[in-house]
Structures are given as C-alpha cells and as structure tokens.
Design a protein around this motif. Sequence first.
Motif, mmCIF file in Angstrom:
data_model
loop_
_atom_site.group_PDB
_atom_site.id
_atom_site.type_symbol
_atom_site.label_atom_id
_atom_site.label_comp_id
_atom_site.label_asym_id
_atom_site.label_seq_id
_atom_site.Cartn_x
_atom_site.Cartn_y
_atom_site.Cartn_z
ATOM 1 N N SER A 1 0.048 25.485 31.225
ATOM 2 C CA SER A 1 -0.544 25.911 32.492
ATOM 3 C C SER A 1 -1.637 26.960 32.355
ATOM 4 C CB SER A 1 0.544 26.474 33.398
ATOM 5 O OG SER A 1 1.063 27.670 32.846
ATOM 6 N N LEU A 2 -1.658 27.715 31.270
ATOM 7 C CA LEU A 2 -2.555 28.840 31.040
ATOM 8 C C LEU A 2 -2.294 29.994 31.999
ATOM 9 C CD1 LEU A 2 -5.962 27.144 30.191
ATOM 10 C CD2 LEU A 2 -4.205 27.967 28.632
ATOM 11 N N ASN A 3 -1.130 29.985 32.630
ATOM 12 C CA ASN A 3 -0.756 31.105 33.498
ATOM 13 C C ASN A 3 -0.540 32.343 32.643
ATOM 14 O OD1 ASN A 3 -0.772 29.572 35.830
ATOM 15 N ND2 ASN A 3 1.391 29.056 35.675
ATOM 16 N N LYS A 4 -0.819 33.510 33.241
ATOM 17 C CA LYS A 4 -0.585 34.776 32.565
ATOM 18 C C LYS A 4 0.899 35.102 32.719
ATOM 19 C CE LYS A 4 -2.895 39.198 32.129
ATOM 20 N NZ LYS A 4 -3.849 40.125 32.732
ATOM 21 N N ALA A 5 1.522 35.561 31.649
ATOM 22 C CA ALA A 5 2.957 35.847 31.681
ATOM 23 C C ALA A 5 3.263 37.072 30.833
ATOM 24 C CB ALA A 5 3.742 34.658 31.147
ATOM 25 N N VAL A 6 4.406 37.670 31.086
ATOM 26 C CA VAL A 6 4.888 38.803 30.297
ATOM 27 C C VAL A 6 6.037 38.314 29.432
ATOM 28 C CG1 VAL A 6 5.989 41.072 30.397
ATOM 29 C CG2 VAL A 6 4.259 40.467 32.075
ATOM 30 N N VAL A 7 5.996 38.639 28.151
ATOM 31 C CA VAL A 7 7.069 38.264 27.238
ATOM 32 C C VAL A 7 8.303 39.100 27.572
ATOM 33 C CG1 VAL A 7 7.821 38.228 24.826
ATOM 34 C CG2 VAL A 7 5.445 37.652 25.412
ATOM 35 N N GLU A 8 9.411 38.414 27.815
ATOM 36 C CA GLU A 8 10.662 39.131 28.063
ATOM 37 C C GLU A 8 11.492 39.223 26.796
ATOM 38 O OE1 GLU A 8 12.879 37.872 31.432
ATOM 39 O OE2 GLU A 8 11.184 38.108 32.789
ATOM 40 N N GLU A 9 11.516 38.126 26.031
ATOM 41 C CA GLU A 9 12.215 38.155 24.748
ATOM 42 C C GLU A 9 11.742 36.981 23.913
ATOM 43 O OE1 GLU A 9 16.759 37.335 24.335
ATOM 44 O OE2 GLU A 9 16.322 36.926 26.434
ATOM 45 N N CYS A 10 11.814 37.105 22.602
ATOM 46 C CA CYS A 10 11.420 36.042 21.677
ATOM 47 C C CYS A 10 12.653 35.556 20.930
ATOM 48 C CB CYS A 10 10.399 36.562 20.655
ATOM 49 S SG CYS A 10 8.729 36.586 21.285
ATOM 50 N N LEU A 11 12.794 34.232 20.855
ATOM 51 C CA LEU A 11 13.925 33.640 20.150
ATOM 52 C C LEU A 11 13.399 32.624 19.150
ATOM 53 C CD1 LEU A 11 16.154 32.914 23.273
ATOM 54 C CD2 LEU A 11 16.390 34.826 21.702
ATOM 55 N N GLY B 1 7.213 42.789 26.908
ATOM 56 C CA GLY B 1 6.264 43.554 27.707
ATOM 57 C C GLY B 1 4.817 43.168 27.474
ATOM 58 N N GLU B 2 4.544 42.365 26.442
ATOM 59 C CA GLU B 2 3.174 41.954 26.112
ATOM 60 C C GLU B 2 2.715 40.841 27.064
ATOM 61 O OE1 GLU B 2 0.808 40.193 22.202
ATOM 62 O OE2 GLU B 2 2.914 40.724 22.044
ATOM 63 N N TRP B 3 1.427 40.918 27.486
ATOM 64 C CA TRP B 3 0.835 39.877 28.328
ATOM 65 C C TRP B 3 0.296 38.764 27.454
ATOM 66 C CZ3 TRP B 3 1.171 39.477 33.473
ATOM 67 C CH2 TRP B 3 1.535 40.610 34.188
ATOM 68 N N ILE B 4 0.574 37.497 27.827
ATOM 69 C CA ILE B 4 0.082 36.335 27.090
ATOM 70 C C ILE B 4 -0.323 35.250 28.079
ATOM 71 C CG2 ILE B 4 1.497 36.781 25.032
ATOM 72 C CD1 ILE B 4 3.410 34.573 26.096
ATOM 73 N N ARG B 5 -1.013 34.225 27.607
ATOM 74 C CA ARG B 5 -1.301 33.013 28.383
ATOM 75 C C ARG B 5 -0.420 31.913 27.800
ATOM 76 N NH1 ARG B 5 -4.538 33.506 32.935
ATOM 77 N NH2 ARG B 5 -5.923 35.253 32.588
ATOM 78 N N ILE B 6 0.227 31.157 28.674
ATOM 79 C CA ILE B 6 1.147 30.136 28.186
ATOM 80 C C ILE B 6 0.576 28.734 28.388
ATOM 81 C CG2 ILE B 6 3.246 31.505 28.456
ATOM 82 C CD1 ILE B 6 3.693 30.042 31.112
ATOM 83 N N LEU B 7 0.904 27.833 27.486
ATOM 84 C CA LEU B 7 0.525 26.431 27.608
ATOM 85 C C LEU B 7 1.690 25.688 28.230
ATOM 86 C CD1 LEU B 7 -1.164 25.782 24.165
ATOM 87 C CD2 LEU B 7 -2.284 25.872 26.383
#
Length: 175
Positions: A138-148, A130-136
């Motif tokens: 692309s630097l697009n904004k994304a919501v974390v669905e799950e961490c593995l 549910g946390e908002w992050i920027r991903i490399l």
Amino acid sequence: MILFSNSSIMACPDKYDLKKIHIIFNKIGDDYDQLNSLFQKFSLNQEGSINPVTPELYEMCFQYTMTAKLAPIWNLVGNEYFVNNRDFLIAKGPQEGVRYHISIRDNETILKLKPVKIHFIKSDNDFMPGEWIRILPSLNKAVVEECLDDLPKSGLFKSYKDIRRHWKNIVSTLQ
C-alpha cells in the motif's frame, strides 16, 4: 474463483466485512447460471437482493478484478502503480511500471496509463520499535511496533500465504 469463472464477471470484497463480496454480472444469460452453480458448489449464500450497480461499487469491483487478473506478472504497489515483475521485491535496479488512474462518469470508464520507472530501496537494517516506515503493497506510512523473525504461534496467520491473501484483500478494499 468467481472472477476467473467468466470474463464478464467482476467482484471485490466488502469494505467493512471481509466475509462478504460484491459481484457484478449480467442478470440475463450464462453469468447468472454460472454464479448459481458456483454458489451451490461452494455452499455460498446470497445475502439481500440483486441491486443496480452504483458508480462507487463498479469502480471498486473493476479495480479489484483488474488487479487479480493482472497478477502475478503485474503487481499493485500503492494506490496507483503497477510494477511489471513478479519478483519485484528481490529484483535489483529500476523496474518497469505504469501509473494508472480509473474514473467512472455516467456510462463511461476511463483508464489512464503512464509508463514509469519504479525504484525500490531495500534496507538490510533491523527496524526499531517507534520507527516510521512505508509498507508494501500500500505504501502507507506506519510505525513499527515490534519485529519478529517468525510468525507467532497464537496469531491468526499460519503462513506467509495467509498474510499475503489478507493484505491483498485489505489493499483492494481501501482503494
């Protein structure tokens, strides 16, 4: 491999079908012959006829080819930045880079470059669903669905290299 077979060839993956690529080449001379031999060597098929290049396709192929040939010394970050460091993800402090913009008008390609310092802030925190992050990259904004911690055995990707190749192709087609 096609991009590095001849310096005058440009290419990029199709926006909608990653099993297809667009190639820009000279119909007269060695480019066409080299492409034909590469197609035969790797059992590739030409789909459709050879068409004139549109400005949109030229820009996509130019950006993808430029990114591929500059890597890994220069790495694409976001839609308009290159960072000059192959190890930019683990480097500390500000890093040298350029902000670039490509525009195509008539028969003219304009490449604007501006030197910049790029700062990456690394997080040691675990990311929560549910946390908002920027991903490399692309630097697009994304919501974390799950961490593995490891790749799932049932997934499409078997290694980090598979994921990296997928992201590189996706980012290049979205520009």
